[in-house]
Design an enzyme around this catalytic site. Sequence first.
Site, PDB file in Angstrom:
ATOM      1  N   LYS A  40       0.882  -1.219   0.038  1.00  0.00           N
ATOM      2  CA  LYS A  40       0.154   0.133  -0.096  1.00  0.00           C
ATOM      3  C   LYS A  40       1.023   1.280   0.075  1.00  0.00           C
ATOM      4  CE  LYS A  40      -1.810   1.656   4.209  1.00  0.00           C
ATOM      5  NZ  LYS A  40      -1.475   2.935   4.419  1.00  0.00           N
ATOM      6  N   ASN A  41       1.953   1.284   0.945  1.00  0.00           N
ATOM      7  CA  ASN A  41       2.753   2.358   1.106  1.00  0.00           C
ATOM      8  C   ASN A  41       4.083   2.633  -0.183  1.00  0.00           C
ATOM      9  OD1 ASN A  41       1.219   2.907   3.042  1.00  0.00           O
ATOM     10  ND2 ASN A  41       2.727   2.184   4.808  1.00  0.00           N
ATOM     11  N   ARG A 113      -3.963  10.238   3.170  1.00  0.00           N
ATOM     12  CA  ARG A 113      -2.967  11.317   3.231  1.00  0.00           C
ATOM     13  C   ARG A 113      -2.265  11.515   1.759  1.00  0.00           C
ATOM     14  NH1 ARG A 113      -0.575  13.554   7.890  1.00  0.00           N
ATOM     15  NH2 ARG A 113       1.519  13.771   6.979  1.00  0.00           N
ATOM     16  N   CYS A 137      -9.199  15.766   8.850  1.00  0.00           N
ATOM     17  CA  CYS A 137      -9.097  16.828   9.794  1.00  0.00           C
ATOM     18  C   CYS A 137      -9.013  18.175   9.081  1.00  0.00           C
ATOM     19  CB  CYS A 137      -7.812  16.678  10.629  1.00  0.00           C
ATOM     20  SG  CYS A 137      -7.474  14.991  11.168  1.00  0.00           S
ATOM     21  N   ARG A 142       0.779  21.786  11.071  1.00  0.00           N
ATOM     22  CA  ARG A 142       1.345  20.776  11.946  1.00  0.00           C
ATOM     23  C   ARG A 142       1.684  19.455  11.248  1.00  0.00           C
ATOM     24  NH1 ARG A 142       2.400  17.600  16.225  1.00  0.00           N
ATOM     25  NH2 ARG A 142       4.375  17.245  15.439  1.00  0.00           N
ATOM     26  N   ASP A 327       4.244   0.202  12.408  1.00  0.00           N
ATOM     27  CA  ASP A 327       3.256  -0.497  11.844  1.00  0.00           C
ATOM     28  C   ASP A 327       3.180  -2.002  12.338  1.00  0.00           C
ATOM     29  OD1 ASP A 327       2.038   1.745  10.149  1.00  0.00           O
ATOM     30  OD2 ASP A 327       4.016   1.336   9.266  1.00  0.00           O
ATOM     31  N   VAL A 349       7.552   6.763  16.941  1.00  0.00           N
ATOM     32  CA  VAL A 349       7.167   7.490  15.779  1.00  0.00           C
ATOM     33  C   VAL A 349       5.962   8.171  15.824  1.00  0.00           C
ATOM     34  CG1 VAL A 349       6.722   7.134  13.177  1.00  0.00           C
ATOM     35  CG2 VAL A 349       8.437   5.617  14.393  1.00  0.00           C
ATOM     36  N   ARG A 435      -8.930  -0.761   3.902  1.00  0.00           N
ATOM     37  CA  ARG A 435      -8.028   0.198   3.428  1.00  0.00           C
ATOM     38  C   ARG A 435      -6.398  -0.395   3.077  1.00  0.00           C
ATOM     39  NH1 ARG A 435      -6.275   4.384   7.192  1.00  0.00           N
ATOM     40  NH2 ARG A 435      -4.721   4.701   5.329  1.00  0.00           N
TER      41      ARG A 435
HETATM   42  C1  EPZ Z   1       3.997   6.472   6.115  1.00  0.00           C
HETATM   43  O1  EPZ Z   1       3.312   7.786   6.976  1.00  0.00           O
HETATM   44  C2  EPZ Z   1       3.015   5.483   6.237  1.00  0.00           C
HETATM   45  N1  EPZ Z   1       1.852   5.774   5.408  1.00  0.00           N
HETATM   46  C3  EPZ Z   1       2.508   4.964   7.652  1.00  0.00           C
HETATM   47  O2  EPZ Z   1       1.926   3.777   7.451  1.00  0.00           O
HETATM   48  C4  EPZ Z   1       4.024   4.669   8.384  1.00  0.00           C
HETATM   49  O3  EPZ Z   1       3.338   4.232   9.706  1.00  0.00           O
HETATM   50  C5  EPZ Z   1       4.870   5.749   8.379  1.00  0.00           C
HETATM   51  O4  EPZ Z   1       5.038   6.207   6.998  1.00  0.00           O
HETATM   52  C6  EPZ Z   1       6.019   5.366   9.087  1.00  0.00           C
HETATM   53  O5  EPZ Z   1       6.801   4.438   8.591  1.00  0.00           O
HETATM   54  C7  EPZ Z   1       1.926   5.830   4.113  1.00  0.00           C
HETATM   55  O6  EPZ Z   1       2.919   5.679   3.468  1.00  0.00           O
HETATM   56  C8  EPZ Z   1       0.822   6.041   3.344  1.00  0.00           C
HETATM   57  P1  EPZ Z   1       5.788  10.142   8.561  1.00  0.00           P
HETATM   58  P2  EPZ Z   1       3.801   9.294   6.646  1.00  0.00           P
HETATM   59  O7  EPZ Z   1       5.689  11.424   7.805  1.00  0.00           O
HETATM   60  O8  EPZ Z   1       4.552   9.181   5.620  1.00  0.00           O
HETATM   61  C9  EPZ Z   1       5.304  13.546  11.811  1.00  0.00           C
HETATM   62  C10 EPZ Z   1      -0.075   2.473   7.616  1.00  0.00           C
HETATM   63  O9  EPZ Z   1      -0.512   1.902   8.725  1.00  0.00           O
HETATM   64  N2  EPZ Z   1       5.191  14.320  10.904  1.00  0.00           N
HETATM   65  O10 EPZ Z   1       7.031   9.352   8.274  1.00  0.00           O
HETATM   66  O11 EPZ Z   1       2.612  10.176   6.987  1.00  0.00           O
HETATM   67  C11 EPZ Z   1       4.369  12.441  11.932  1.00  0.00           C
HETATM   68  O12 EPZ Z   1       3.322  13.225  12.618  1.00  0.00           O
HETATM   69  C12 EPZ Z   1       0.325   4.065   7.892  1.00  0.00           C
HETATM   70  O13 EPZ Z   1       0.076   1.819   6.758  1.00  0.00           O
HETATM   71  C13 EPZ Z   1       5.536  15.715  11.152  1.00  0.00           C
HETATM   72  O14 EPZ Z   1       5.429  16.077  12.421  1.00  0.00           O
HETATM   73  O15 EPZ Z   1       4.744   9.064   8.086  1.00  0.00           O
HETATM   74  C14 EPZ Z   1       4.744  11.457  12.440  1.00  0.00           C
HETATM   75  O16 EPZ Z   1       4.962  11.258  14.063  1.00  0.00           O
HETATM   76  C15 EPZ Z   1       0.156   4.558   9.175  1.00  0.00           C
HETATM   77  N3  EPZ Z   1       5.293  16.730  10.073  1.00  0.00           N
HETATM   78  C16 EPZ Z   1       6.333  11.106  11.871  1.00  0.00           C
HETATM   79  O17 EPZ Z   1       6.705  12.433  11.440  1.00  0.00           O
HETATM   80  C17 EPZ Z   1       5.113  16.237   8.759  1.00  0.00           C
HETATM   81  O18 EPZ Z   1       5.034  17.165   8.085  1.00  0.00           O
HETATM   82  C18 EPZ Z   1       6.538  10.273  10.913  1.00  0.00           C
HETATM   83  O19 EPZ Z   1       5.646  10.437   9.824  1.00  0.00           O
HETATM   84  C19 EPZ Z   1       5.327  14.980   8.487  1.00  0.00           C
HETATM   85  C20 EPZ Z   1       5.348  13.905   9.508  1.00  0.00           C
END
Ligand code: EPZ
Length: 455
Positions: A40-41, A113, A137, A142, A327, A349, A435
Amino acid sequence: MNSLISDAQKAGERVGLKSDTIVINGGKPLRGAIVVRGAKNLATKAMVAALLGETPSVLRDVPDISDVQVVRGLLEVYGVKVHDTASGEMTFDTAKVESAHFSDIDAHAGASRIPILFCGPLLHRLGEARIPDLGGCRIGDRPIDFHLDALRAFGAVVSKGVEGIHLTAPNGLKGANIELPYPSVGATEQVLLTAVRAEGTTELKNAAIEPEIMDLIAILQKMGAIISVEPNRVILIEGVDRLEGYTHRALFDRNEVASWAAAALVTGGDIFVQGARQVEIMTFLNVFRKVGGAFDVQETGIRFWHPGGNLKPVTIETDVHPGFMTDWQQPLIVALTQAHGTSIVHETVYENRFGFTEALNEMGANITVHKSGLPDHPRRVARRDFEQAAVITGPTKLHGANIYVPDLRGGFSHLIAALSAEGQSVISNVGIISRGYEHIIEKLAQLGADFVYEG
Ligand code: EPZ
């Protein structure tokens, strides 16, 4: 069970099964073989990358999940012609990429997202991008601040209004020096998808290096991009004038593999996951073995099973790659409820990813969530300014319960907890699991689960 009606079916009739609900009769090991296809990702990001190509792209092993449908819908809004086959091959014809009405874009709001990743490709193709509300949301700085800061560094002008976020690039997009505050997967993808066609070179520091990112880089390289992955999370991207389409088989879904592995362990079963590969999930396999699970890496997949004996407790931290993925902790925690002793899972994370443990406690688990972490057990790597830990004491007998699925990974954990529990569970809002888990109901049936489902 009489000859044709299972206990779960009888229970379903008794409770008057509502839609989007599954009734599970637990205590039966999951046994058999299932196929896991593209991640998916990765697949959803590869679909966005197709927008950058002047010629058609072909993506293979695309999973049949609702997140893919959301991205497909959005691509079609921009004039991309998408064609798919039953075998999971998708073709994207980008000959007529055109601007879209906000009402059509907004129809895809709140579902995923991924739309945030359309920014760079749309700015390159159309000179502007409008991004709908993400994940339900209201869009604030943020959760996507890293994305917007990176886009501004390329020269994008970002404005926010009632119609979501609007981006333009009056002077074009120029290569930039960007350092992410955290190795965010999404923000790294944002930079890649923007930098490949920006003028000049981009240096990205503190980049995410997950296998899904590497697969996206492989796709972009096939399209004509010049990207080098340097030591210490640095990625260099030399912008090019034109990108072609690609043909690519998506990386397998590592999260789904880890989920089925945990399902085999939790239910005392034996599952062959066709399509799973070893290298991308080595960190998971180590923990799986330490807990007491057995696996066998074969040519076409990996077999996971419970070899008998007591499961053992572990202490782990979720982290960015090559750490233990956030995950993976939810399905693993269900197995840890059966380990003899106390396990600790530090979530580093996300700020709040232990909500699903409440339902496990209702089922008989003994899990305490420490919202401010455990002072006596400092984390190995303190990347974020928050601490969160779950302490799981086992073994505890799980019994059936009524559960409302909160999210994708938490929902899968509830499913496998119910499958291992004594008695019946009624789990609602199951649709959310589709999903990210392809054909989940069919796979449960293939593995011999005793359940009745109303879609
Ligand atoms: C990806 O989310 C995956 N989703 C997530 O999988 C996965 O858990 C995550 O990466 C970590 O590996 C998809 O690929 C669609 P991040 P992503 O940006 O890219 C913070 C699943 O169940 N952050 O690495 O959104 C954020 O809040 C999903 O398959 C900011 O603060 O994750 C988090 O705490 C869930 N500001 C951390 O960084 C930003 O602008 C990591 O998020 C962006 C992120």
